[in-house]
Enzyme design. Sequence first.
Site, PDB file in Angstrom:
ATOM      1  N   ASN A   9       0.697  -1.329   0.051  1.00 21.24           N
ATOM      2  CA  ASN A   9      -0.167   0.215  -0.305  1.00 21.24           C
ATOM      3  C   ASN A   9       0.935   1.310  -0.133  1.00 21.24           C
ATOM      4  OD1 ASN A   9      -2.160   2.031   0.316  1.00 21.24           O
ATOM      5  ND2 ASN A   9      -2.373   1.235   2.072  1.00 21.24           N
ATOM      6  N   LYS A  11      -0.138   4.265  -0.202  1.00 21.88           N
ATOM      7  CA  LYS A  11      -0.876   5.297   0.241  1.00 21.88           C
ATOM      8  C   LYS A  11      -0.660   6.819  -1.085  1.00 21.88           C
ATOM      9  CE  LYS A  11      -0.179   3.542   4.890  1.00 21.88           C
ATOM     10  NZ  LYS A  11      -0.152   3.688   6.068  1.00 21.88           N
ATOM     11  N   HIS A  96      -9.672   1.668   6.199  1.00 22.30           N
ATOM     12  CA  HIS A  96      -8.248   1.705   6.511  1.00 22.30           C
ATOM     13  C   HIS A  96      -8.305   2.718   7.582  1.00 22.30           C
ATOM     14  CE1 HIS A  96      -4.296   2.839   6.577  1.00 22.30           C
ATOM     15  NE2 HIS A  96      -3.585   2.069   5.322  1.00 22.30           N
ATOM     16  N   GLU A 168      -5.510  -4.809  11.233  1.00 20.55           N
ATOM     17  CA  GLU A 168      -4.212  -3.323  11.783  1.00 20.55           C
ATOM     18  C   GLU A 168      -4.604  -2.308  12.613  1.00 20.55           C
ATOM     19  OE1 GLU A 168      -2.873  -2.016   7.544  1.00 20.55           O
ATOM     20  OE2 GLU A 168      -4.418  -0.812   7.550  1.00 20.55           O
ATOM     21  N   GLY A 174       2.849   3.181  11.110  1.00 19.91           N
ATOM     22  CA  GLY A 174       3.196   4.251  11.279  1.00 19.91           C
ATOM     23  C   GLY A 174       3.923   4.727  12.354  1.00 19.91           C
ATOM     24  N   SER A 213       3.600  -1.981  11.073  1.00 24.75           N
ATOM     25  CA  SER A 213       4.717  -1.499  10.959  1.00 24.75           C
ATOM     26  C   SER A 213       5.777  -2.737  10.653  1.00 24.75           C
ATOM     27  CB  SER A 213       4.878  -1.142  12.045  1.00 24.75           C
ATOM     28  OG  SER A 213       4.492   0.046  12.101  1.00 24.75           O
TER      29      SER A 213
END
Length: 253
Positions: A9, A11, A96, A168, A174, A213
């Site tokens: 992904n 983004k 997401h 997730e 992140g 992560s």
Amino acid sequence: MLKPIIIANWKLNGDKILVQKFIKKISFDYKKYFKKNTIILSPPIIYIEYMKKCMKNLKLSFAVQNVDYNYQGAFTGEISTYMVQEIGAKYVILGHSERRKNHFENNLLVAKKFYCTKINNLIPILCIGETKNEKKSGLTKSILKKQIDEIFLICGKNAFNNTLIAYEPIWAIGTGTNASPILINKILKFIKKYIIYKSDNTNIKFYMQYGGSVSTENIKDIICQKYVDGVLIGSGSLNYKNFLKMIQISSKN
């Protein structure tokens, strides 16, 4: 579907130069690594057709990062499932945490998008997870249930057949801090059993991902867990060297 399933992904990142370099490098490693796994690339939607053009004879799958549940009309900035099909993407990332937070997408809206994706023969990659405070309060399972239940309510008992589900945890995305492999396996086991229970069908076919992560340092311990079918990689997939290393590590398990 070959396992492990590796989803990249990107983004809101990338440009044509990155696409060119990325695909050129993939062409050298395709037969040895990419062909033996399910690799799904998800760049910004405007680059998918260009990426396909650069790929030539390489066969990789694509996911868009969002879709609207309307087919056409006065919905500025949105894309429809028909448009997704036209550019040759097969998968749609839904729910997401960044969409939920930044665009105020609640469980009902995600479920509507999920339904629209399914009835138009696209495959949802449903992201679910809890915040740090929800985790601390012991609410992880109840939060996940609510996110899953809304899908069942809108889409029916067979909703999750031929679907990818990405756990997730929001507190890990992140941050550089991932959930422990043991916890990941425990949560994915819970999700799988809950969906089978709600579906009333032990033969229902869906795949379980972990995202949050994921890196070259932790992917080996994550991917070898019993209930992990693959990973959803965010910023770590932008660097081809790191991305390839993660695929190499995954392929050995």
